[in-house]
Design a protein around this motif. Structure first.
Motif, short mmCIF file in Angstrom:
data_model
loop_
_atom_site.label_atom_id
_atom_site.label_comp_id
_atom_site.label_asym_id
_atom_site.label_seq_id
_atom_site.Cartn_x
_atom_site.Cartn_y
_atom_site.Cartn_z
N LEU A 374 -30.26 -0.25 -38.96
CA LEU A 374 -29.76 1.12 -39.09
C LEU A 374 -29.40 1.78 -37.77
O LEU A 374 -28.40 2.48 -37.68
CB LEU A 374 -30.84 1.95 -39.81
N CYS A 375 -30.22 1.56 -36.73
CA CYS A 375 -30.07 2.30 -35.47
C CYS A 375 -29.94 1.34 -34.30
O CYS A 375 -30.69 0.35 -34.21
CB CYS A 375 -31.27 3.21 -35.23
N VAL A 376 -29.03 1.67 -33.36
CA VAL A 376 -28.82 0.85 -32.17
C VAL A 376 -29.08 1.71 -30.94
O VAL A 376 -28.55 2.83 -30.85
CB VAL A 376 -27.37 0.31 -32.12
N PRO A 377 -29.88 1.24 -29.98
CA PRO A 377 -30.12 2.01 -28.76
C PRO A 377 -28.81 2.35 -28.04
O PRO A 377 -27.87 1.55 -28.04
CB PRO A 377 -30.99 1.07 -27.91
N ASP A 378 -28.75 3.53 -27.45
CA ASP A 378 -27.58 4.02 -26.70
C ASP A 378 -26.44 4.46 -27.62
O ASP A 378 -25.34 4.73 -27.12
CB ASP A 378 -27.06 2.97 -25.71
N PHE A 379 -26.71 4.54 -28.91
CA PHE A 379 -25.69 5.03 -29.85
C PHE A 379 -26.30 6.18 -30.67
O PHE A 379 -26.65 6.02 -31.84
CB PHE A 379 -25.19 3.90 -30.75
N PHE A 382 -25.67 7.70 -34.57
CA PHE A 382 -24.82 6.66 -35.17
C PHE A 382 -25.73 5.77 -36.02
O PHE A 382 -26.69 5.20 -35.51
CB PHE A 382 -24.11 5.85 -34.10
N PHE A 383 -25.40 5.63 -37.28
CA PHE A 383 -26.23 4.85 -38.19
C PHE A 383 -25.38 3.84 -38.95
O PHE A 383 -24.20 4.08 -39.21
CB PHE A 383 -26.94 5.77 -39.20
N VAL A 384 -25.99 2.72 -39.28
CA VAL A 384 -25.29 1.67 -40.03
C VAL A 384 -26.05 1.41 -41.32
O VAL A 384 -27.21 0.99 -41.30
CB VAL A 384 -25.20 0.37 -39.21
N ARG A 421 -30.08 17.88 -30.65
CA ARG A 421 -28.72 17.67 -31.12
C ARG A 421 -28.43 16.20 -31.40
O ARG A 421 -27.38 15.86 -31.95
CB ARG A 421 -27.72 18.23 -30.11
N SER A 422 -29.32 15.31 -30.98
CA SER A 422 -29.09 13.89 -31.21
C SER A 422 -30.40 13.15 -31.36
O SER A 422 -31.46 13.60 -30.88
CB SER A 422 -28.28 13.26 -30.06
N VAL A 423 -30.32 12.01 -32.02
CA VAL A 423 -31.48 11.14 -32.19
C VAL A 423 -31.02 9.69 -32.01
O VAL A 423 -29.95 9.30 -32.48
CB VAL A 423 -32.13 11.33 -33.58
N ALA A 424 -31.82 8.92 -31.29
CA ALA A 424 -31.50 7.50 -31.05
C ALA A 424 -32.80 6.70 -30.98
O ALA A 424 -33.84 7.22 -30.54
CB ALA A 424 -30.72 7.33 -29.75
N VAL A 425 -32.76 5.47 -31.41
CA VAL A 425 -33.94 4.62 -31.36
C VAL A 425 -34.16 4.16 -29.93
O VAL A 425 -33.21 3.95 -29.16
CB VAL A 425 -33.78 3.40 -32.30
N ARG A 426 -35.42 4.00 -29.54
CA ARG A 426 -35.76 3.49 -28.21
C ARG A 426 -35.41 2.02 -28.10
O ARG A 426 -35.57 1.26 -29.06
CB ARG A 426 -37.24 3.69 -27.93
N ALA A 427 -34.94 1.61 -26.95
CA ALA A 427 -34.50 0.22 -26.75
C ALA A 427 -35.64 -0.76 -26.93
O ALA A 427 -35.47 -1.83 -27.54
CB ALA A 427 -33.88 0.06 -25.36
N ASP A 428 -36.83 -0.43 -26.44
CA ASP A 428 -37.95 -1.36 -26.56
C ASP A 428 -38.40 -1.51 -28.01
O ASP A 428 -38.83 -2.58 -28.45
CB ASP A 428 -39.13 -0.92 -25.68
N VAL A 429 -38.27 -0.43 -28.79
CA VAL A 429 -38.64 -0.48 -30.20
C VAL A 429 -37.68 -1.38 -30.96
O VAL A 429 -38.10 -2.22 -31.77
CB VAL A 429 -38.64 0.94 -30.80
N GLU A 430 -36.39 -1.22 -30.70
CA GLU A 430 -35.41 -2.05 -31.38
C GLU A 430 -35.56 -3.51 -30.98
O GLU A 430 -35.45 -4.41 -31.82
CB GLU A 430 -33.99 -1.56 -31.04
N ARG A 431 -35.85 -3.78 -29.71
CA ARG A 431 -36.02 -5.15 -29.23
C ARG A 431 -37.23 -5.81 -29.88
O ARG A 431 -37.17 -6.97 -30.31
CB ARG A 431 -36.16 -5.15 -27.71
#
Length: 486
Positions: A374-379, A382-384, A421-431
């Motif tokens: 669903l979520c990509v770090p640095d985006f 933006f959701f998929v 105003r924005s929300v994004a997943v943390r890179a370490d969490v996604e990894r």
């Protein structure tokens, strides 16, 4: 600039099950500034596009539908393409999102502006629009894949992919070459065989085909579902339990896996008497490694005198037929590609640029990955929906789509409540999540053969390594510490 605490504008790309379901979830949560962009001329996604003869779902209708919108008037246990497309449109209309769809609009690029915290979209016609949030719901099975065979452009007769069926081509009495024996081919070959003069089916790998317990619902069924909705809900629950056990069978050896194997073997033995044809139709991979297919008509179609099964690989396409590797030329007036979709090429050909100029296609060049798909770090924002590693080997994808839509609403609500105003997943969490998913997938049955579930490097970027219930739980229990609000 959007005031802190206000509800953002949301643009959903795609009007299939995922896009319509997400738009409804947002509307029910109080979001009103919603736009759905759809490149086609109506809603439905794959159920609009795939109009080939015999197109139908292999999940019972009671489960292959939104949990909040049961349909007591399904004509069959396993619905056909027109019925599903009409259902999606009816639900969109009833929930007030059909008027939110802009048809004939295909997104070419999406770029994030960090100063404005907004997304700038351009379409293939050059038009542009701005939005706070983007939800891509283009799906995994929206781009037909046609192999680059030598001579393909030299064929002098009609040639088309099953997902782009040419209904102007009359197959009556024609010699038809069908390339592929996947989920689409096993549905349309039995339909065209009685009409065509001769059908030659080119099989690269034999699939496991098991009985499809379909039936037509009677008026009594429909009256019962309307007057006693619990009866249909009970059927949905039972189907969900069975399909979850089927999902589990793909991850480990269970009694269900043995039962499915017996169903396949019994169907093959009773419907195919010729030992040589049975040998050709016996898969060379473990049950579940490739998609298990459901049909009562596939094997009988291949036993017809006017149908040939060719297991020698296709060497090239000739002006008037197909040449196999063994040197045999097979004459054909029409070529139909039942060769599936570019499932691992997520979001292509759309170009997506995130914070700091991050290029999503570059990020995914070694295989797509996202937190909960669903979520990509640095985006940010933006959701998929139906993103990487959210496909299923069994059960209904609609349950996954609803869970993802719910997660989108949760994250947007949290950002709004916090004045962000924005929300994004943390890179370490996604990894960490991706490492877990890939480790589990390496232990699954899907790691045992090459299929459309895997990329050319062997990475499985399509399938979810667990049960639907697990994905629903994880989407419903998002840890605020896993996300960055700005």
């Amino acid at each position: 600039m959007r005031p802190p605490g206000s509800r953002p504008s949301v643009t959903v790309i795609g009007a299939g099950f995922g896009g319509i379901g997400t738009a409804i979830a947002l509307r029910r949560a109080g979001y009103s500034d919603i736009t759905v962009l759809e490149k086609g001329d109506s809603v439905g996604g794959v159920w609009r596009d795939n109009t080939y003869p015999g197109a139908a779902c292999d999940v019972p209708s009671s489960l292959y539908s939104f949990s909040f919108a049961p349909n007591p008037r399904w004509p069959h246990r396993y619905s056909r393409q027109p019925e599903i497309r009409d259902y999606i449109e009816a639900v969109a209309r009833e929930h007030g999102v059909l008027d939110l769809v802009r048809f004939g609009v295909e997104v070419a690029t999406a770029a994030y502006d960090e100063d404005e915290c907004r997304w700038h979209l351009t379409t293939t016609t050059g038009a542009s629009l701005h939005t706070d949030v983007v939800v891509s719901a283009v799906g995994q099975l929206s781009r037909p894949a046609i192999p680059e065979l030598p001579g393909r452009e030299e064929f002098e007769g009609p040639a088309f992919h099953s997902a782009d069926w040419d209904h102007d081509v009359d197959l009556t009495g024609k010699r038809v070459a069908v390339l592929g024996t996947g989920a689409s081919a096993i549905q349309f070959v039995p339909e065209i065989a009685p009409v065509a003069g001769h059908v030659t089916v080119f099989q690269r790998s034999a699939p496991y085909v098991v009985p499809k317990p379909d039936r037509e619902y009677t008026g009594l069924h429909r009256r019962a579902f309307e007057r006693a909705p619990r009866s249909q809900r009970a059927g949905r629950l039972l189907t969900w339990v069975v399909t979850e056990k089927f999902n589990k069978a793909l991850l480990q050896d269970t009694w269900m896996k043995k039962a499915v194997g017996l169903g396949w073997r019994g169907l093959l033995r009773t419907q195919v008497r010729d030992p040589e044809l049975r040998r050709k139709l016996t898969p060379d991979h473990e049950l579940g490694c490739k998609r298990v297919l459901f049909s009562n008509a596939w094997y009988p179609a291949l036993t017809r005198d006017d149908v040939d099964l060719v297991t020698s690989p296709v060497s090239r396409v000739l002006p008037h037929g197909v040449l196999a590797d063994d040197g045999t030329e097979h004459a054909a007036d029409v070529v139909i590609y039942g060769t599936g979709f570019a499932a691992t090429e997520f979001l292509a050909p759309m170009q997506v640029t995130g914070a700091g100029g991050a290029d999503l296609q570059e990020r995914w060049k070694s295989g797509a990955h996202a937190y909960l798909g669903l979520c990509v770090p640095d985006f940010p924002n933006f959701f998929v929906v139906y993103g990487p590693n959210t496909n299923l080997g069994g059960s209904s994808i609609v349950g996954m789509l609803e869970a993802a839509a719910g997660a989108v609403v949760t994250l947007l609500d949290r950002a709004r409540t916090a004045g962000a105003r924005s929300v994004a997943v943390r890179a370490d969490v996604e990894r960490t999540f991706d490492d877990e998913v890939q480790r589990r997938l390496r232990e699954s049955v899907w790691a045992g053969c090459q299929s459309w579930y895997r990329g050319s490097d062997g990475r499985i970027s399509t399938n979810w390594p667990g049960l639907v219930a697990e994905y629903q739980r994880r989407c419903a229990a998002l840890d605020p510490a896993d996300f960055v609000l700005a």
